[in-house]
Design a protein around this motif. Structure first.
Motif, mmCIF file in Angstrom:
data_model
loop_
_atom_site.group_PDB
_atom_site.id
_atom_site.type_symbol
_atom_site.label_atom_id
_atom_site.label_comp_id
_atom_site.label_asym_id
_atom_site.label_seq_id
_atom_site.Cartn_x
_atom_site.Cartn_y
_atom_site.Cartn_z
ATOM 1 N N UNK A 176 0.834 -1.218 0.000
ATOM 2 C CA UNK A 176 0.000 0.000 0.000
ATOM 3 C C UNK A 176 0.864 1.261 0.000
ATOM 4 N N UNK A 177 1.874 1.287 0.839
ATOM 5 C CA UNK A 177 2.762 2.444 0.910
ATOM 6 C C UNK A 177 3.506 2.622 -0.406
ATOM 7 N N UNK A 178 3.903 1.506 -1.022
ATOM 8 C CA UNK A 178 4.610 1.565 -2.298
ATOM 9 C C UNK A 178 3.710 2.153 -3.384
ATOM 10 N N UNK A 179 2.470 1.682 -3.467
ATOM 11 C CA UNK A 179 1.532 2.195 -4.472
ATOM 12 C C UNK A 179 1.285 3.687 -4.277
ATOM 13 N N UNK A 180 1.167 4.130 -3.028
ATOM 14 C CA UNK A 180 0.973 5.556 -2.752
ATOM 15 C C UNK A 180 2.196 6.368 -3.186
#
Length: 87
Positions: A4-8
């Protein structure tokens, strides 16, 4: 890094195309891509060689390749799966 953090982070950095790539164990000879790529390893491992220097990335690691950089890839014994942003 978590997915999730990577996609953001990708969205903030302007990576609009997201692709999940799965490769079996093996090698890919020297090549280049016409796009910038930033990827999160989801499973397995990948070694990327640029200019004679090789680095291994494992689950949770992130690699970044600018567009048009010649590189070779080697996939670990269990293969690799990664989520890559392209721009």
């Amino acid at each position: 890094m978590q997915r999730d953090a990577f996609e953001q982070a990708l969205a903030r950095e302007g990576f609009t195309e997201l692709v999940t790539v799965t490769r079996e164990a093996g090698d890919l000879d020297v090549h280049a891509h016409p796009f910038e790529a930033k990827a999160l390893i989801l499973f397995g491992e990948i070694a990327i060689r640029v200019d004679g220097s090789e680095r291994v990335y494992r689950e949770g690691d992130v690699f970044h390749l600018p567009a048009n950089v010649a590189h070779a890839e080697r996939y670990g014994p269990a293969g690799v799966q990664y989520l890559v942003g392209r721009k």
